[in-house]
Every structure is written in structure tokens, then in C-alpha cells.
Design an enzyme around this catalytic site. Structure first.
Site: not given
Ligand code: ZN
Length: 318
Positions: A21-22, A213, A215, A246, A255
Site C-alpha cells: 500500500r504505502d 509508523h 520513516h 517522502c 518507510n
């Protein structure tokens, strides 16, 4: 800072893989549906118990996630494995429910400017959307997660107002989302900021189950995890091979990397249920699929006790 789990109960850490997803959402190229599903199936096979699989957003807005229902249909479900999808509104919630997701996640930014830029609406309107779709999740007996994006800083506003974070968490809790993810959307988390935020939430909402979560935008993603472990947080979200970006820091990593995270957790005495070798195979395939070097370090160096023969090694002086 050192960390060691204090008891067997304290040892399990839930790792949520967000790569499909991300990670894939921040790629311009579209990954074929079967490839996404195959990666998810292999992650499950490797012991990953929580996956943010896809997103039921508007296919026009996010073409990378247009195949959400098809991906879900191709996943070989296994008991004890939680599949989460992003849901922005009631329409997305109905689609997610039809796809039999285990958990719906709502995203609202703690920064008013970021919320407007990302969701095209103010925080209050985004929370109103959540209030509208939360009953749909309850109706189908589906879990709810509330994510606070830019929880540790915003590239437009700097430090975010703790009052905004608490207001969003309050709305989530009021509508039945006890699982709260604090998202370091643009990589601005630091151990002191995370400690302050987690403590403020726990003081007001002791029943909240917090996930972090992070990064790795500025290289301290896993240092933030160590701090989170010391705070007693036992859920982390990460992406295979460190895939992701990002949008406000071109060239920066996204991430934290799942294999690097699992490696860290295992050497600290935590349990994840994940077979790190099998996970690394999946991550290497993701790197191959993307046809470029990805940030994950474990897939480059291999296991710590993979010994090298002294013969033929070039001697380094100093
Ligand atoms: Zn992320």
C-alpha cells in the site's frame, strides 16, 4: 539506550507490512495485480501476521490502488493474519466490507495544511467522514484503526499542535477505533517528540492501543523504534526493502524497512513470528521488481553470523 523485553508476554511485537500500500502507492509505475497478491501471499507464508494490503480510495485519485478488490480476492486468507485496508469514506467502507477486510484504517493529518493538501479538506471534515463510515465497519463486525498522519511534524507547519493530535484520537476512540497509528508521514519523528506524543495520548486515553509508523527520512527510523520499545509500544509498521518515498523530501527514503526492523527485534529478544530469511527473499524480489537499489540493509549484508572466509579477503589497513 538499551532495551530487553521483561517477560515472555512482553516479547511479541506485531509488525505490519505496508509495502503493497504505502510502498507501491508512492511509485509511479503500476505493479500488476497478481504480483501484488503473490507478494502478500508470500509474506503471509513467511509469518507476517498483519498487512496493510491496499486502499479503497478513489481509483481516479490513486490509480496504483484501483485494483484493491481484485488484490483482496487473490489473497489466500489464513486465520490469525490481519488484512487492513485504507478507507477514506462510506463508499470506500462498503467496498472494503465487500472485500471482507479484517480492519479498515482511516487517515487524518494532525496538520491542517497537510490535511488540506492530502485529503483536500480540513481536519474536522475528514473526521466527519470517519464518523460516517465507522458504523459501516461496526455493522459488518470489521475492526477499525485510526491513523494520525504527520503526527510528529509537518513539512508546512513544523511541529504539530498536540491539541490536534488529541482531538483526532478522541474522535477515533469515540467512534470505536481503539487502535491508533501515529504516522511519521514525512520523517520528522525524533525520540523526544515520540515520547511526548505517546505519553500525552496515554494520559488521556489509557485504553488506546498505539502503533508507530516511522520513516527513515533522516536516518533515525530504527532509533525511534528502540525508543518506542522502551515506551512499551508493541506494534510497528514498515515496508519491505524500505520501499516508499517522502513526497516533500525528494531523494529521501520512506518507510523503515521491514527486514531491518525484524532483524533488530529478533536480536533484542523480541518475537515476531516472522521467518527473516523467507522475508528477505520477498524483499529481494521487490528490489528486483523495482529495478533499482532500495534502502533495506539486511538484504545487502545478510545474517549477522554469516561468516566470511578469511582467504581471499582484501586486507583493510586501519
Ligand atoms: Zn509511510
Amino acid at each position: 539506550m538499551s532495551f530487553a523485553p521483561s517477560s515472555p508476554d512482553d516479547r511479541f511485537v506485531l509488525v505490519t507490512e505496508v509495502g503493497t500500500r504505502d510502498g507501491f502507492q508512492s511509485e509511479t509505475r503500476l505493479v500488476p495485480t497478481e504480483v501484488k497478491a503473490d507478494l502478500i501471499n508470500r509474506l503471509i507464508e513467511a509469518g507476517v501476521r498483519s498487512i496493510e494490503a491496499t486502499s479503497f480510495v478513489s481509483p481516479r485519485a490513486v490509480p496504483q490502488m484501483a485494483d484493491a478488490a481484485e488484490v483482496m480476492a487473490l489473497i489466500e486468507r489464513k486465520s490469525g493474519v490481519r488484512l487492513t485496508t485504507l478507507v477514506p469514506n462510506a463508499r470506500g467502507a462498503e467496498r472494503a466490507a465487500a472485500a471482507k477486510v479484517d480492519m479498515m484504517a482511516c487517515f487524518v493529518s494532525a496538520s491542517e495544511t497537510h490535511c488540506q493538501a492530502n485529503l483536500n479538506k480540513p481536519i474536522d471534515a475528514a473526521l466527519a467522514d470517519f464518523a460516517e463510515f465507522a458504523p459501516i465497519a461496526h455493522k459488518y463486525g470489521i475492526g477499525l484503526r485510526g491513523a494520525v498522519a504527520t503526527a510528529f511534524g509537518c513539512p508546512f507547519e513544523g511541529d504539530v499542535k498536540m491539541g490536534n493530535v488529541l482531538k483526532i484520537v478522541e474522535a477515533y476512540m469515540r467512534h470505536g477505533a481503539r487502535h491508533i497509528t501515529l504516522g511519521d508521514t514525512t520523517g520528522m519523528a525524533t525520540p523526544p517528540v515520540v515520547t511526548r506524543t505517546v505519553e500525552a495520548i496515554r494520559a488521556r486515553f489509557p485504553e488506546a492501543v498505539i502503533a508507530l509508523h516511522f520513516h527513515n527520512t533522516r536516518g533515525i527510523g530504527l532509533a525511534n523504534v528502540m525508543n518506542g520499545l522502551a515506551l512499551g509500544v508493541r506494534e510497528y509498521e514498515s515496508s519491505f526493502a524500505g520501499l516508499g518515498g517522502c513526497p516533500f523530501a525528494p531523494g529521501a527514503t520512506g518507510n523503515i524497512c521491514t527486514e531491518d526492523l525484524v532483524y533488530l527485534l529478533h536480536v533484542c529478544g523480541c518475537e515476531t513470528g516472522i521467518d527473516l530469511d523467507a522475508l528477505a527473499v520477498v524483499a529481494r524480489d521487490v528490489q528486483q521488481l523495482m529495478e533499482r537499489d532500495l534502502p533495506g540493509q539486511y538484504i545487502k549484508a545478510g545474517p549477522r553470523l554469516k561468516l566470511t572466509s578469511i582467504e581471499g579477503v582484501r586486507r583493510a589497513v586501519g
